[in-house]
Design an enzyme around this catalytic site. Structure first.
Site, PDB file in Angstrom:
ATOM      1  N   HIS A  28     125.479  24.219  50.401  1.00 18.17           N
ATOM      2  CA  HIS A  28     124.260  23.447  50.709  1.00 18.17           C
ATOM      3  C   HIS A  28     123.937  23.500  52.202  1.00 18.17           C
ATOM      4  CE1 HIS A  28     123.624  21.302  46.813  1.00 18.17           C
ATOM      5  NE2 HIS A  28     124.906  21.590  46.652  1.00 18.17           N
ATOM      6  N   GLY A 187     121.282  16.727  42.376  1.00 14.08           N
ATOM      7  CA  GLY A 187     121.130  15.275  42.455  1.00 14.08           C
ATOM      8  C   GLY A 187     121.811  14.577  41.296  1.00 14.08           C
ATOM      9  N   HIS A 214     123.174  22.365  38.686  1.00 15.33           N
ATOM     10  CA  HIS A 214     124.341  21.499  38.888  1.00 15.33           C
ATOM     11  C   HIS A 214     124.599  20.790  37.563  1.00 15.33           C
ATOM     12  CE1 HIS A 214     123.692  21.790  43.263  1.00 15.33           C
ATOM     13  NE2 HIS A 214     124.874  21.222  43.421  1.00 15.33           N
ATOM     14  N   GLU A 217     129.547  18.163  36.583  1.00 19.41           N
ATOM     15  CA  GLU A 217     130.192  17.650  37.798  1.00 19.41           C
ATOM     16  C   GLU A 217     130.363  16.141  37.645  1.00 19.41           C
ATOM     17  OE1 GLU A 217     127.793  17.855  41.357  1.00 19.41           O
ATOM     18  OE2 GLU A 217     129.529  17.740  42.691  1.00 19.41           O
TER      19      GLU A 217
HETATM   20 ZN   LIG Z   1     126.303  21.334  45.046  1.00 25.87          ZN
END
Ligand SMILES: [Zn+2]
Length: 373
Positions: A28, A187, A214, A217
């Site tokens: 990132h 996010g 994403h 996670e």
């Molecule tokens: Zn990430």
């Protein structure tokens, strides 16, 4: 504290890992700002910092991120995003990002960030993307002068919690010939399903534009399914909780028979890359159900079962890490040798959002580099 150029080696010695050619897929932009730059830019824009000098600021950030709470982990992003609201701030940070990747031996990097978070001082999302691209180009050009060849792509992230994913997908498509290589959804994962962004994903699919999401996670298999079905994700951002779909059927001495559920089978058999980020996965609690040490990370189980695992940093500033350091930590935890490290790089090269011929060039550079090491 660890610096990117610190020497990391395998437990039994061998070459400095920083000298080996590497590919960084999940990195990132707002998570890899130099502490010195953060201090300088904060001063310019009048942003108050919790520490006055770079070393104490870096230590404060690492402590926040190591506290085991996702809320604390996210706090330092307010600071970095705060100094990334101007063209010059974005350009400088992108420029330095490329130099830092190169110093760590990265030969191809894909850098993600969320343009919608960078318009507070009046930049349009297009201007923000152009500013970042200018900085990336500066970095690539600087390195070329020194004979270091690096390729860099931008991945534009849209936020799960916001309603701007279609706009960001269109933004990515507008800049696809000018440095943007993929779209990402990022996010808060839990409670914000990928399906809510299907308009963006449908557009990207119609335009044959690559997607990573994403998933797996902060949430489990349903979220990974959403990334694959709604997002048509070609890679999974972390995806570590895919291990919930792997079960031990039988243990007989050294032999363990495992079963893969349908999601895990799909991801393994279709070689959907897992963008695993060991330190970050520990810090955000993504592997909490398996333990609290790197040794408890399902990374090795997934690797041994043939999943396409890749090693990433996620946020180099927040975790005080580098790709070399992540590889050294994994090697220590799971007794990996150079051949394993090379396999991870070849997997990352094979999954890069690049045309086939460019991925082949990367693979050749990796094989050459490891041979000479
Ligand atoms: Zn990430």
């Amino acid at each position: 504290m660890s610096a990117p150029d610190q020497e990391y080696r395998l437990p039994n010695g061998g070459p400095s890992i920083a000298l080996l050619p590497k590919v960084s897929l999940h990195d990132h932009l707002d998570g890899g700002v130099r502490p010195e730059t953060l201090v300088e830019l904060a001063d310019e824009v009048g942003l108050a910092l919790p520490a006055a000098d770079a070393p104490s600021l870096a230590a404060w950030i690492e402590a926040r991120c190591d506290s085991g709470s996702l809320v604390s982990y996210l706090e330092p992003f307010d600071l970095t995003v705060g100094v990334m609201q101007t063209e010059s701030g974005l350009r400088r940070i992108a420029h330095e990002f490329v130099l830092d990747l190169a110093a760590d031996g990265v030969i191809h990097g894909e850098i993600r960030w969320a343009p919608e978070q960078h318009t507070r001082s009046g930049l349009s999302i297009d201007q923000a993307v152009e500013a970042v691209q200018a900085g990336l180009d500066d970095g690539v050009a600087d390195l070329a002068e020194r004979g270091h060849v690096i390729t860099i792509g931008q991945i534009l992230s849209a936020l799960r919690t916001e309603g701007r994913s279609l706009e960001i997908a269109e933004l990515a498509l507008r800049h696809r010939e000018r440095g943007v290589v993929a779209f990402d959804l990022a996010g808060a994962e839990n409670g914000f399903p990928a399906a809510a962004h299907s308009e963006a994903f449908d557009l990207l699919a119609r335009e044959f534009f690559p997607v990573t999401v994403h998933a797996g996670e902060a949430d489990g298999l349903d979220s990974i399914k959403g990334a694959l079905l709604d997002g048509r994700a070609l890679r999974l951002g972390h995806g570590v909780r895919l291990a919930e779909d792997v079960s031990v059927l039988e243990r007989d001495g050294d032999n363990t028979t495992v079963g893969l559920g349908p999601v895990a089978s799909w991801v393994r058999d279709r070689e959907v890359a897992l963008e695993l980020s060991p330190s970050s996965n520990l810090q955000t609690g993504a592997i909490a159900q398996w333990g609290t040490e790197l040794y408890d990370h399902p990374f090795d189980v997934l690797y041994q079962l043939g999943f396409r695992v890749t090693v990433n940093t996620d946020n180099r500033l927040m975790s005080g890490t580098s790709l070399s350091r992540e590889l050294a930590l994994l090697a220590q935890a799971f007794d990996y040798d150079l051949a394993d490290l090379e396999r991870f790089q070849l997997s990352a090269a094979a999954s890069a959002f690049l045309p086939l011929e460019d991925r082949d060039i990367l693979a050749d550079r990796i094989v050459d580099g490891f041979e000479r090491a």
